[in-house]
Design a protein around this motif. Structure first.
Motif, mmCIF file in Angstrom:
data_model
loop_
_atom_site.group_PDB
_atom_site.id
_atom_site.type_symbol
_atom_site.label_atom_id
_atom_site.label_comp_id
_atom_site.label_asym_id
_atom_site.label_seq_id
_atom_site.Cartn_x
_atom_site.Cartn_y
_atom_site.Cartn_z
ATOM 1 N N LEU A 189 3.057 -28.526 -53.163
ATOM 2 C CA LEU A 189 2.964 -29.170 -54.482
ATOM 3 C C LEU A 189 4.203 -29.971 -54.846
ATOM 4 C CD1 LEU A 189 1.239 -26.209 -56.367
ATOM 5 C CD2 LEU A 189 0.185 -28.172 -55.245
ATOM 6 N N ASP A 234 6.673 -32.795 -55.553
ATOM 7 C CA ASP A 234 6.412 -34.180 -55.950
ATOM 8 C C ASP A 234 7.171 -35.123 -55.017
ATOM 9 O OD1 ASP A 234 6.323 -36.664 -57.067
ATOM 10 O OD2 ASP A 234 6.719 -36.004 -59.112
ATOM 11 N N GLY A 242 5.692 -39.321 -56.859
ATOM 12 C CA GLY A 242 4.556 -39.393 -57.781
ATOM 13 C C GLY A 242 3.284 -38.761 -57.248
ATOM 14 N N ARG A 243 3.301 -38.364 -55.992
ATOM 15 C CA ARG A 243 2.146 -37.658 -55.418
ATOM 16 C C ARG A 243 2.644 -36.383 -54.771
ATOM 17 N NH1 ARG A 243 -1.241 -41.176 -51.331
ATOM 18 N NH2 ARG A 243 0.770 -42.160 -51.009
ATOM 19 N N SER A 244 1.842 -35.339 -54.819
ATOM 20 C CA SER A 244 2.290 -34.094 -54.195
ATOM 21 C C SER A 244 2.243 -34.244 -52.669
ATOM 22 C CB SER A 244 1.404 -32.934 -54.629
ATOM 23 O OG SER A 244 0.094 -33.167 -54.173
ATOM 24 N N GLU A 288 -1.239 -34.107 -51.333
ATOM 25 C CA GLU A 288 -2.005 -35.335 -51.587
ATOM 26 C C GLU A 288 -1.625 -36.428 -50.584
ATOM 27 O OE1 GLU A 288 -2.925 -35.786 -56.260
ATOM 28 O OE2 GLU A 288 -0.835 -35.290 -55.780
ATOM 29 N N ARG A 289 -0.333 -36.496 -50.264
ATOM 30 C CA ARG A 289 0.120 -37.489 -49.274
ATOM 31 C C ARG A 289 -0.541 -37.239 -47.920
ATOM 32 N NH1 ARG A 289 3.814 -41.127 -49.435
ATOM 33 N NH2 ARG A 289 4.647 -41.429 -51.498
ATOM 34 N N PRO A 295 -4.076 -29.884 -56.461
ATOM 35 C CA PRO A 295 -4.444 -30.875 -57.481
ATOM 36 C C PRO A 295 -5.956 -31.091 -57.525
ATOM 37 C CG PRO A 295 -2.635 -31.668 -56.120
ATOM 38 C CD PRO A 295 -3.080 -30.394 -55.503
ATOM 39 N N ARG A 332 12.865 -38.003 -51.126
ATOM 40 C CA ARG A 332 12.667 -38.828 -52.332
ATOM 41 C C ARG A 332 13.461 -40.121 -52.231
ATOM 42 N NH1 ARG A 332 12.668 -33.808 -56.567
ATOM 43 N NH2 ARG A 332 10.449 -33.310 -56.343
#
Ligand SMILES: Cc1cc2nc3c(=O)[nH]c(=O)nc-3n(C[C@H](O)[C@H](O)[C@H](O)COP(=O)(O)O)c2cc1C
Length: 458
Positions: free
Chosen positions: A28, A30, A33-35, A38-39, A64, A192
């Motif tokens: 989860l 970040d 802007g996406r977890s 999700e990536r 999510p 990041r």
């Protein structure tokens, strides 16, 4: 997800760990802007993967909303092999290939996944993995038949890959995220930074320091050595005295001699390059002579200034080396036999090797040692040791955790298991309390330094 001409492929994302070292659930995190999860799902989708199974603990936070994945629940604590065995039970029958995609590698891109899938189509290839700078990474793609082998108790992903090198094909890539971990907060900072396109900062580089003690043999070119030492000497220097010298030792026989005089440390023999970082008053001695004065070689202050300056140059040098993707380890063993080492290196009077430094392209991947809590080092306005007990307790915990990981992940340190029960304080008490062998070994140091032309008197 779209089907294509490749094998029907399902990605398995083991994400059942609690992210202990990171301090949060890695799936989860970040990332721009996406977890992370999700990536990975988006990457798999772009690479034509047919489905994604995510292995989660029963009590993990929900993924999510709207994520097109199958969640496989495990009661285990997040061991990769347990997660893979659970995933195998839920793997759709039509799966012909599997992509093991740990959440740490969330920044791997679709081109790498596509290349791995394409590789699996080649005759005889049943496992495909990415290779960054000659080192294997993730995700790992394999045929279903190979993945089924994970079912045998005790078998790990590594076992599958190592069992038969013949069946493994590699996909060289310049994407270093195939090797990256998202283990420590600084890994997250790096990820990041990469996502926002911010330049890799010097501070970020400093957080990534680890002493490296195992090297590839390829030589470090002259021009690179010159550039690194040139940059390093822009460290501050007491009253501009520049009281240092660096000897770059590459001659294997001389390096072996240095290794012997530094306590027989094998990594000095194996590293392609060994720097001797010297405190050096010889240039000032000449300046004095040329100008009708005499070097105050008995000055303790001058000894200290030269030693501090050499150390500052040495630290800058290590940082420069690491910033260029090489590895290094400082060698205090250079003070074991200072006179003999000075002779070997033809040092002039008024010089000694403060420490050495091995340098090369690193082969090892040591567990970071971390540091004691900042509260034990940084004080505001006045020294405050009211928290000392807690600082030392946490320093102990950090040391034990490093030992535990080093044993589990590297099979020990220098080939030997590390004591997992001893904390930092107990080690220090042994090292520098009572009849310390460290202090004993250096008992003749002051005398040796006097003989080398440092007074330390007044
Ligand atoms: C001045 C100095 C001398 C050192 N000498 C040695 C040495 O002789 N051999 C060695 O293996 N490591 C040596 N080290 C490396 C330390 O053991 C290492 O920096 C420390 O354990 C922290 O680990 P890290 O650098 O990986 O964070 C030395 C470090 C310094 C600063």
């Amino acid at each position: 997800m779209s089907a294509d001409a490749g094998k029907r492929t399902f990605a398995i994302v083991p994400a059942a760990g609690i992210g202990e070292r990171m301090g949060q659930d890695k799936a989860l995190l970040d990332l721009g802007g996406r977890s992370a999860i999700e990536r990975i799902v988006a990457t798999c989708r772009a690479a034509g993967v047919d489905g994604v199974l995510v292995v989660r603990r029963g009590d993990a936070e929900p993924l999510p909303d709207g994520l097109d994945v199958t969640v496989v629940t495990t009661g285990d604590k997040g061991e990769m092999s347990d997660s893979l065995r659970m995933a195998l039970l839920k793997l759709p029958r039509e799966a012909e290939a599997v992509l093991v995609f740990p959440v740490d590698h969330a920044l791997v891109e679709a081109d790498t996944v596509l290349a791995l899938r394409a590789k699996l189509l080649q005759p005889g290839c049943t496992i495909a993995l990415p290779l960054y700078r000659d080192r294997p990474g993730h995700p790992v793609a394999m045929t279903r038949a190979v993945f089924n082998e994970i079912d045998r108790a005790g078998r790990t992903l590594r076992d599958l890959v190592r069992r038969d090198p013949e069946r493994v094909a590699v996909v060289p890539t310049s994407n270093h995220w195939v090797r990256a971990d998202l283990d420590q907060p600084e890994d997250l900072r790096a990820a990041r930074c990469a996502l926002t396109g911010e330049p890799w900062s010097t501070v970020a580089q400093m957080y990534r320091h680890r002493s490296r003690r195992w090297y590839h043999p390829d030589p470090v070119p002259d021009a690179r050595i010159e550039r690194l030492v040139d940059a390093a000497r822009y460290a501050s220097t007491s009253s501009f005295i520049q009281a240092y010298s660096v000897i770059a030792v590459r001659d294997p026989e001389l390096k072996a001699e240095c290794a012997r005089l530094c306590g027989g440390q094998q990594h000095i023999v194996e590293a392609p390059l060994f720097f001797a970082v010297c405190a050096d008053l010889a240039k000032i001695a000449r300046a004095c002579a040329d100008n009708g004065t005499t070097l105050q070689s008995t000055s303790f202050e001058l000894f200290l200034q030269a030693t501090i300056d050499a150390a500052l140059l040495g630290q800058n040098l290590q940082l420069a080396v690491e910033a260029e993707g090489l590895g290094a380890c400082m060698i205090g063993g250079a003070r074991n036999h200072p006179i003999e080492l000075a002779e070997k290196l033809h040092l002039p009077p008024h010089s000694f090797v403060v420490f050495g430094m091995t340098v090369g392209r690193p082969k090892d991947d040591p567990v970071p040692r971390g540091r004691m809590p900042l509260a034990g080092v940084l004080h505001w306005n006045r020294y405050d040791d009211s928290d000392l007990a807690s600082v030392l307790r946490k320093a102990d915990d950090g040391m034990r955790e490093w030992a535990r990981r080093t044993n589990a992940e590297q099979g020990g340190y220098n080939g030997r298991p590390v004591n997992e029960t001893k904390g930092w304080a107990e080690r220090m008490a042994k090292m520098w309390g009572g009849d310390s062998s460290y202090a004993e070994a250096r008992k003749t140091l002051v005398d040796a330094l006097r003989r080398l032309g440092f007074g330390m008197e007044e």
